[in-house]
Design an enzyme around this catalytic site. Structure first.
Site, short mmCIF file in Angstrom:
data_model
loop_
_atom_site.label_atom_id
_atom_site.label_comp_id
_atom_site.label_asym_id
_atom_site.label_seq_id
_atom_site.Cartn_x
_atom_site.Cartn_y
_atom_site.Cartn_z
N ARG A 38 0.83 -1.21 0.00
CA ARG A 38 0.00 0.00 0.00
C ARG A 38 0.87 1.27 0.00
NH1 ARG A 38 -5.26 -1.39 3.88
NH2 ARG A 38 -6.43 -2.37 2.19
N LYS A 199 -16.39 -18.67 2.54
CA LYS A 199 -17.83 -18.76 2.84
C LYS A 199 -18.71 -17.97 1.89
CE LYS A 199 -17.39 -19.44 7.78
NZ LYS A 199 -17.65 -18.86 9.09
N GLY A 356 -7.75 -9.40 0.10
CA GLY A 356 -6.50 -9.67 0.81
C GLY A 356 -5.92 -11.04 0.50
N GLY A 379 -12.25 -4.41 1.72
CA GLY A 379 -13.67 -4.07 1.79
C GLY A 379 -14.14 -3.22 0.61
#
Ligand code: ATP
Ligand code: 3PG
Length: 398
Positions: A38, A199, A356, A379
């Site tokens: 980043r 999931k 990620g 996110g």
């Protein structure tokens, strides 16, 4: 770039105080930044602004300190890593508003870079409180947002400030928006999406949005088991959210209605233990032993995935096809990633990936640099894939 002002539009900035929102929410282990990706991404913006003589004032958050100062969430330990990558000194102020910040800004010369302490040390930040935005704006003449990965947050430093100061997208924000536009906004068809990971529950909105937008959706990873079980396949002891069978069925129906091909595993690599070197075997998906877990998709599935990649002009990827952290369950993710990278290098595919674990998986496969674009956002990338508005992006629209 259409719809956004970029640094190309910023004009003469020598001597101007430019507040730059960056994402320094980086992993730190033993007081050192363990992954500098980043920070590397914001270097072009900082370099350009500094070389043009701006006073470059960095705003960032770190962790979730819940609106109060806390040494654990200080940005101070990050300064050295920023300095090393930007290649020039970076000063630090122990607060992002008030006298501490104003004094540090007053000392700056043209081209200097200053990092202000964690914006989330103040309650106003996450509330997008106009008074806190004003306090931040007091130290700047212009605002640049280079933190796509925080753009899903409507906070003062990501959204509020853009209402108070002339606002521009930094180079990383610009690159990210241009890549995402090519990925789903205005993609060359056919578009294929690969969605994997653990999931279904964390990616329902994303799957619902994708089936309406893409020509084919490959579902792999643990989440595929929920779809297989919903279809009546016995997945043994595999990770499976049986309570989401109805949701999985609904996604399959919506895919069929939208004309989106939904590709599920036809074989799997199964084991009885979830650990490195565990004895494993490849089985047809209808033959998963009752006491075993599917930990990766099998070679026939990889072949099918690669054929879809061959048909695609655009690929969007989030989530690994298997438990890639543990060999040999990384095989499918590595093989498909290499295949997509080769097509991209050959100029036949636009490939955009994010998340990620996805970035970690592409790095593990050694192909992250060969993709058209790999987003460092977690996110924000997911919300973009879900088709949700991103406040930090929307406010930059001219
Ligand atoms: N068959 C499987 N069984 C169990 N776990 C699996 C399976 N396939 C993949 N996983 C796990 O899914 C996890 C990654 O999924 P995740 O949805 O978090 O990815 P991501 O969206 O790229 O990451 P992030 O949420 O960090 O942005 C990995 O830890 C991987 O081991
Ligand atoms: O790490 C991230 O995804 C961004 O920096 C946003 O952090 P947050 O989820 O704490 O808002």
């Amino acid at each position: 770039m259409a719809g956004f002002k970029t640094l190309d539009d910023i004009g003469t900035i020598a001597g101007k105080r430019v507040l730059v929102r960056v994402d320094l929410n980086v992993p730190v282990a033993d007081g050192k930044v363990s992954d500098t990706t980043r920070i590397e991404r914001i270097v072009p913006t900082l370099d350009e602004l500094s070389k043009k003589g701006a006073k470059v004032i960095l705003l960032a958050h770190f962790g979730r300190p819940k609106g109060a100062p806390s040494p654990e969430f200080s940005l101070d330990p990050i300064v050295n890593a920023v300095e090393a990558l930007v290649g020039r000194p970076v000063a630090f102020a122990a607060d992002c508003i008030g006298k501490e910040a104003a004094d540090a800004v007053a000392k700056m010369k043209n081209g200097d870079i200053l990092l202000l302490e964690n914006t989330r040390f103040h309650k106003g930040e996450e509330k997008n409180d106009p008074d806190f935005s004003k306090a931040l704006a007091a130290n700047g003449d212009l605002y640049v947002n280079d933190a796509f990965s925080a753009a899903h947050r409507a906070h003062c430093s990501t959204e509020g400030l853009a209402h108070l100061l002339p606002a521009f997208a930094g180079r990383t924000m610009q690159a990210e928006l241009e890549a995402l536009e090519k990925g789903l906004g205005n993609p060359v068809k056919p578009v294929v999406a690969i969605v994997g990971g653990a999931k279904v529950s964390t990616k329902i909105d994303l799957l619902m949005n994708l089936v309406k937008k893409v020509d084919a959706l490959v579902i792999g990873g643990g989440m595929a088991n929920t779809f297989l079980a919903a279809r009546g396949t016995d997945v043994g002891k595999s990770l499976c959210e049986h309570d989401l069978a109805g949701t999985a069925k609904q996604i399959m129906i919506e895919a069929a209605e939208a004309g989106c091909a939904l590709i599920l595993p036809v074989d799997g690599v199964v084991a009885r233990e979830f650990k490195a070197g565990a004895a494993s075997e490849t089985v047809a998906i209808a033959e998963v032993p009752a006491d075993a877990m599917i930990l990766d998709v099998g070679p026939k599935t990889v072949e099918a995935v690669n054929q879809w990649i061959d048909r695609a002009a655009t690929l969007v990827w989030n989530g690994p096809l298997g438990a890639f952290e543990i060999a040999p369950f990384d095989a499918a993710t590595v093989a498909a990633a290499k295949h997509a990278a080769a097509r991209t290098k050959a100029g036949k595919l636009v490939s955009v990936a994010g998340g990620g674990d996805t970035v970690a998986a592409l790095n593990h496969a050694g192909v992250a640099d060969d993709f058209t674009y790999v987003s460092t956002a977690g996110g924000a990338f997911l919300e973009w894939m879900e088709g949700k508005p991103l406040p930090g992006v929307d406010v930059l629209k001219a």
